[in-house]
Design a protein around this motif. Structure first.
Motif, mmCIF file in Angstrom:
data_model
loop_
_atom_site.group_PDB
_atom_site.id
_atom_site.type_symbol
_atom_site.label_atom_id
_atom_site.label_comp_id
_atom_site.label_asym_id
_atom_site.label_seq_id
_atom_site.Cartn_x
_atom_site.Cartn_y
_atom_site.Cartn_z
ATOM 1 N N PHE A 127 0.100 -2.402 -54.220
ATOM 2 C CA PHE A 127 -0.748 -3.388 -53.548
ATOM 3 C C PHE A 127 -0.598 -4.762 -54.197
ATOM 4 C CE2 PHE A 127 -3.499 0.040 -51.640
ATOM 5 C CZ PHE A 127 -3.392 -0.407 -50.334
ATOM 6 N N LEU A 128 -0.607 -4.813 -55.524
ATOM 7 C CA LEU A 128 -0.498 -6.096 -56.213
ATOM 8 C C LEU A 128 0.802 -6.800 -55.850
ATOM 9 C CD1 LEU A 128 -1.758 -5.199 -59.818
ATOM 10 C CD2 LEU A 128 -3.052 -6.270 -57.980
ATOM 11 N N VAL A 129 1.893 -6.043 -55.839
ATOM 12 C CA VAL A 129 3.193 -6.643 -55.511
ATOM 13 C C VAL A 129 3.218 -7.112 -54.057
ATOM 14 C CG1 VAL A 129 5.665 -6.186 -55.285
ATOM 15 C CG2 VAL A 129 4.410 -5.347 -57.290
ATOM 16 N N GLU A 130 2.655 -6.308 -53.178
ATOM 17 C CA GLU A 130 2.613 -6.678 -51.758
ATOM 18 C C GLU A 130 1.825 -7.968 -51.567
ATOM 19 O OE1 GLU A 130 0.212 -4.981 -47.913
ATOM 20 O OE2 GLU A 130 1.369 -3.509 -49.070
ATOM 21 N N TRP A 131 0.666 -8.051 -52.199
ATOM 22 C CA TRP A 131 -0.164 -9.250 -52.070
ATOM 23 C C TRP A 131 0.510 -10.456 -52.729
ATOM 24 C CZ3 TRP A 131 -4.861 -6.033 -54.091
ATOM 25 C CH2 TRP A 131 -5.291 -5.166 -53.066
ATOM 26 N N ASP A 132 1.189 -10.212 -53.855
ATOM 27 C CA ASP A 132 1.875 -11.309 -54.534
ATOM 28 C C ASP A 132 3.052 -11.811 -53.708
ATOM 29 O OD1 ASP A 132 2.103 -12.812 -57.195
ATOM 30 O OD2 ASP A 132 4.144 -12.060 -56.888
ATOM 31 N N ASP A 133 3.776 -10.905 -53.068
ATOM 32 C CA ASP A 133 4.880 -11.321 -52.194
ATOM 33 C C ASP A 133 4.364 -12.191 -51.051
ATOM 34 O OD1 ASP A 133 6.706 -9.961 -53.745
ATOM 35 O OD2 ASP A 133 6.834 -8.209 -52.420
ATOM 36 N N GLN A 134 3.225 -11.796 -50.501
ATOM 37 C CA GLN A 134 2.635 -12.577 -49.412
ATOM 38 C C GLN A 134 2.184 -13.949 -49.909
ATOM 39 O OE1 GLN A 134 -0.539 -10.017 -48.085
ATOM 40 N NE2 GLN A 134 0.850 -8.553 -47.073
ATOM 41 N N ALA A 135 1.564 -13.980 -51.101
ATOM 42 C CA ALA A 135 1.090 -15.253 -51.648
ATOM 43 C C ALA A 135 2.252 -16.189 -51.950
ATOM 44 C CB ALA A 135 0.280 -14.989 -52.924
ATOM 45 N N ARG A 136 3.313 -15.632 -52.470
ATOM 46 C CA ARG A 136 4.479 -16.456 -52.788
ATOM 47 C C ARG A 136 5.099 -17.034 -51.516
ATOM 48 N NH1 ARG A 136 8.931 -13.601 -56.366
ATOM 49 N NH2 ARG A 136 8.723 -12.138 -54.614
ATOM 50 N N ALA A 137 5.137 -16.212 -50.468
ATOM 51 C CA ALA A 137 5.720 -16.677 -49.202
ATOM 52 C C ALA A 137 4.873 -17.752 -48.545
ATOM 53 C CB ALA A 137 5.890 -15.489 -48.255
ATOM 54 N N SER A 138 3.547 -17.656 -48.711
ATOM 55 C CA SER A 138 2.646 -18.606 -48.045
ATOM 56 C C SER A 138 2.249 -19.777 -48.925
ATOM 57 C CB SER A 138 1.384 -17.872 -47.576
ATOM 58 O OG SER A 138 0.667 -17.363 -48.688
ATOM 59 N N GLY A 139 2.654 -19.717 -50.213
ATOM 60 C CA GLY A 139 2.290 -20.792 -51.124
ATOM 61 C C GLY A 139 0.893 -20.672 -51.686
ATOM 62 N N ASP A 140 0.253 -19.525 -51.515
ATOM 63 C CA ASP A 140 -1.094 -19.312 -52.047
ATOM 64 C C ASP A 140 -1.039 -18.956 -53.535
ATOM 65 O OD1 ASP A 140 -2.205 -19.809 -49.585
ATOM 66 O OD2 ASP A 140 -2.276 -17.693 -48.991
ATOM 67 N N THR A 141 -2.223 -18.839 -54.128
ATOM 68 C CA THR A 141 -2.321 -18.482 -55.544
ATOM 69 C C THR A 141 -1.719 -17.099 -55.781
ATOM 70 O OG1 THR A 141 -4.357 -19.769 -55.743
ATOM 71 C CG2 THR A 141 -3.906 -18.146 -57.475
ATOM 72 N N ARG A 142 -0.856 -17.030 -56.784
ATOM 73 C CA ARG A 142 -0.160 -15.785 -57.060
ATOM 74 C C ARG A 142 -1.115 -14.713 -57.604
ATOM 75 N NH1 ARG A 142 5.331 -16.481 -58.155
ATOM 76 N NH2 ARG A 142 5.368 -14.219 -58.471
ATOM 77 N N ILE A 143 -0.781 -13.479 -57.351
ATOM 78 C CA ILE A 143 -1.544 -12.333 -57.860
ATOM 79 C C ILE A 143 -1.029 -11.912 -59.233
ATOM 80 C CG2 ILE A 143 -2.238 -9.942 -57.426
ATOM 81 C CD1 ILE A 143 -3.430 -12.005 -55.501
ATOM 82 N N LEU A 144 0.280 -11.881 -59.388
ATOM 83 C CA LEU A 144 0.876 -11.549 -60.682
ATOM 84 C C LEU A 144 0.869 -12.784 -61.581
ATOM 85 C CD1 LEU A 144 3.969 -9.384 -59.622
ATOM 86 C CD2 LEU A 144 1.568 -8.712 -59.900
ATOM 87 N N ASP A 145 0.801 -12.550 -62.885
ATOM 88 C CA ASP A 145 0.840 -13.646 -63.851
ATOM 89 C C ASP A 145 2.307 -13.941 -64.167
ATOM 90 O OD1 ASP A 145 0.692 -15.359 -66.016
ATOM 91 O OD2 ASP A 145 -0.992 -14.315 -66.954
#
Length: 761
Positions: free
Chosen positions: A297-315
């Motif tokens: 889940f963390l990786v999925e959400w981080d991939d989405q955040a990176r693609a959309s320019g939102d705040t990253r989930i992973l540090d």
């Protein structure tokens, strides 16, 4: 006072952990052990600065203690040690060892403290009193006649840092490092897994980190029975809004609700603090899959955040600077199959997502765990996966964050710190050579599994036990008991009689020692000792109660007496001086480990203990790459065996009325069992499907095709909130079902939390 009952009471318990139940429990054991007023007063000194360190668990001791800094289990341990009951030479005149093998673990220890050194007499099958010097001379003579590498010096985890240092040094001077200890049976998966991942073999956190976290992940640890004092910082964390997410197969009361016995308002109003904000009952061996699901889940959400320019989930900054193997692990999470994750974890996808969302929004997270992670075939992978999860969001090396293994016996971690290890890479070989002018052995010594193999095949000829109940704690109880008689020499250093003592070698001695709470008078006066807690803090401990017998010797004195007779003179070591003044032993420890024990004697009674340090907590990674290492597991199933029709996963459990192999009584209050330990906890649907009935007696047999018939009969079926396909039975009785070779890969910890068994109705 009767404990075992032919008509046991089995009824669900609806009270909280702590509360009036703990008060009633103490009101039961204190008079049963005939603890006098002066001994009772010692409870006020327990886990206090300038007091004594609890003789049971290794939980941290605060700098600003509560008025009563002991828990129900710790008070039982104190009463158990300060009992007025005695096991004297007259007792052994009345009872042969064969007769005593019919006694229960409870009956053996409850009879009281050992009072005299004893030698086994084969002609009468009894222990007889012997003089200390005669025992020491004979032990040394036997050891001199064998190859040192065929001897094993075991340590239980209770002996002080001073005694442990002397014991390890004696072994290496003698010519071996066969130094297994109780961590081989429980947290060796931690020592291996954390060392590989972060370069330190122990947890990175301290007690104050509970004040700085905003979430806690809790895996496989029963705090209410095994470390109840931890309930106070957990309660405080919940009061300030910290979310506590539990992953544990059984519903355990200490992880659900707690009433503080030291809070008058809570006691009078019966107010409770909810501990777990989420409670996920994954199946035994499902931890790798559950953690993989959270990571996915963390990786999925981080991939989405990176693609959309939102705040990253992973540090990402932490990962780039401090971690190695990141991409391989992230790719493995992306490739992980949700159907396999759900199947192996026993959890629904939405439940894993619920936990992942809390973790994703939290800024400082503790990863607390116990043997529910370590005691599986893939126990090391379990530990590595939890570290992976913490690393993903930078939750190591900052306040309120990090891996927090909850260790068992009161100095089991400390023994490893001062040299009780079979591994050369963990021993200060160079320093020992420099200080004592000898060549320490560098050949890997025997761990617990290897010791058991050696006893069975006859290659181990001598066994010295510094405390503990080795035969009862290890796997394959039947074959091990049958093989013990092959030993040329068996020496047990103990405070009370236990089952291991009933199986003699060809030459056998039972040596009674002082307990930690008792006054230890040596040549220079009263002595103090020290221990290390689960958070790597060192604490002084001072006993002041009159010894149970004038014939007892301290553990350092026993070790020193054997060493003097066994070893050639060494001008760098004065065993008599060390025994006469333990501060000299601490000086030697400081000289051997200057970074960890600077100003040892001056700091040992510092309130809250002094921290020995931890490089990983400073984000200094003592690994091959110089970075924290991610790890990709080779399986989502930590159990190490596949599901089959009719096969169950058995978990061995401790009751609310025991500590390790010590049974204080027959009342497992939290699980509603009183008067028996012969129970089998089962899911109601499994009971129905098998055509069984509540209260019916059944047996278990091990479901492994290794040619050995292992079975445990007479277990009462008890419906319990436990995942389907999983069973629970008490340790150590259920150890008869665990094959010696059913152990964790790499660490050799017995895989007691997922044993393949079948029902015998």
């Amino acid at each position: 006072m009767k404990q075992r009952d032919d008509a046991p009471e089995i009824e669900p318990f609806d009270g909280p952990a702590g509360g009036w139940g703990s008060v009633r429990s103490l009101a039961d054991i204190l008079p049963r052990e005939r603890v006098g007023p002066s001994a009772l007063a010692e409870l006020a000194r327990q886990n206090k600065p300038d007091g004594f360190a609890c003789v049971s668990c290794a939980w941290s001791k605060p700098a600003n203690p509560l008025p009563f800094e002991f828990c129900e289990e710790g008070a039982k341990a104190t009463a158990w040690e300060l009992t007025s009951h005695r096991t004297t030479p007259a007792f052994f005149k009345e009872h042969s060892l064969t007769d005593l093998r019919g006694w229960t673990d409870y009956e053996l220890e409850q009879h009281g403290r050992l009072t005299h050194p004893m030698k086994y007499d084969a002609a009468t099958d009894r222990y007889v009193a012997v003089e200390w010097d005669e025992a020491f001379d004979a032990i040394a003579a036997e050891l001199k006649q064998i190859n040192p590498k065929s001897a094993v010096f075991y340590a239980s985890g209770r002996a002080s840092l001073e005694a442990s240092y002397m014991y390890a040094l004696m072994a290496r001077l003698y010519g071996h490092q066969n130094l297994p200890d109780s961590s081989n049976m429980c947290h060796e998966s931690t020592s291996v897994g954390l060392k590989q991942a972060i370069g330190e073999a122990v947890g990175t956190t301290q007690l104050e980190d509970f004040e700085h976290c905003d979430a806690i992940l809790f895996f496989g640890q029963n705090v209410g029975s095994n470390a109840p004092r931890m309930l106070h910082p957990l309660r405080d964390a919940r009061k300030r809004g910290v979310e506590i997410i539990v992953f544990n197969p059984l519903r355990e009361r200490g992880l659900e609700r707690f009433t503080d016995p030291q809070n008058p308002r809570e006691m009078l109003t019966r107010d409770e603090t909810q501990i777990a904000t989420q409670y996920h009952q994954l199946r035994a061996g499902g931890d790798i899959a559950a953690i993989m699901g959270m990571a996915k889940f963390l990786v999925e959400w981080d991939d989405q955040a990176r693609a959309s320019g939102d705040t990253r989930i992973l540090d990402q900054a932490f990962l780039d600077q401090h971690c190695h193997g990141v991409d391989a692990f992230l790719d493995a999470t992306r490739a992980a199959d949700w159907s396999a994750i759900v199947r192996e974890s026993g959890l629904e996808k939405w439940a894993i997502e619920q936990a992942a969302r809390v973790y994703a929004r939290s800024k400082a997270v503790l990863g607390i765990y116990g043997m529910g992670l370590t005691q599986h075939v893939k126990g090391v992978d379990n530990v590595r996966m939890l570290v992976n999860l913490l690393l993903m969001r930078g939750n190591i090396g900052k306040p309120g964050a990090g891996p927090t293994p909850v260790r068992g016996h009161s100095n089991v971690q400390g023994q490893r710190t001062v040299g009780i290890t079979e591994k050369t890479e963990l021993a200060p070989v160079g320093k020992l050579k420099e200080l004592y002018n000898f060549d320490p052995p560098t050949e890997k010594g025997l761990d617990t599994i290897e010791t058991c193999r050696g006893i069975i095949d006859g290659s181990v000829q001598a066994f010295i036990g510094l405390g503990g109940n080795f035969l009862r704690a290890v796997a394959d109880t039947g074959p091990m008991e049958a093989a013990w008689g092959k030993l040329r020499l068996s020496v047990q250093i103990a405070t009370k009689l236990n089952r291991n003592h009933l199986f003699p070698g060809k030459v056998t001695y039972l040596l009674p020692c002082l307990g930690r709470i008792e006054r230890d008078e040596q040549a220079t006066g009263p002595q103090a000792v020290s221990t290390e807690d689960s958070t790597s803090c060192i604490h002084g401990s001072r006993g002041r109660v009159d010894p149970a017998s004038p014939h007892l010797m301290s553990e350092p004195a026993i070790i020193g007496a054997i060493a003097k007779r066994l070893l050639p003179p060494n001008p760098a070591i004065d065993w008599d001086a060390w025994v006469g003044d333990y501060s000299k032993v601490r000086d030697a420890i400081e000289a051997t480990y200057p970074e960890k024990f600077a100003d040892y004697n001056q700091r040992m009674f510092q309130p809250g203990g002094f921290w020995k340090g931890n490089k990983a907590a400073e984000r200094i990674w003592q690994t091959e790459t110089g970075k924290a290492e991610f790890h990709v597991p080779d399986s989502l199933n930590a159990a190490g065996f596949e599901d089959k029709s009719g096969r169950f996963r058995l978990m061995t459990l401790r009751s609310n009325d025991q500590f390790n192999t010590t049974i204080y009584g027959y009342h497992d209050r939290f699980r509603g069992v009183k008067g028996t330990r012969d129970v089998l906890f089962m899911n109601r649907e499994d009971i129905r499907e098998r055509g069984l009935a509540e209260g019916q007696r059944v047996g278990l047999t091990t479901d492994l095709a290794d040619g050995v018939d292992r079975r445990l009969d007479g277990l009462i079926v008890v419906p319990y909130d436990i995942p389907r396909g999983c069973l629970g039975a008490y340790y150590p009785e259920a150890n008869v079902l665990i094959p010696l070779e059913h152990h964790a890969e790499q660490s050799h910890v017995l895989a007691a939390k997922s044993v393949p068994v079948r029902l015998l109705s």
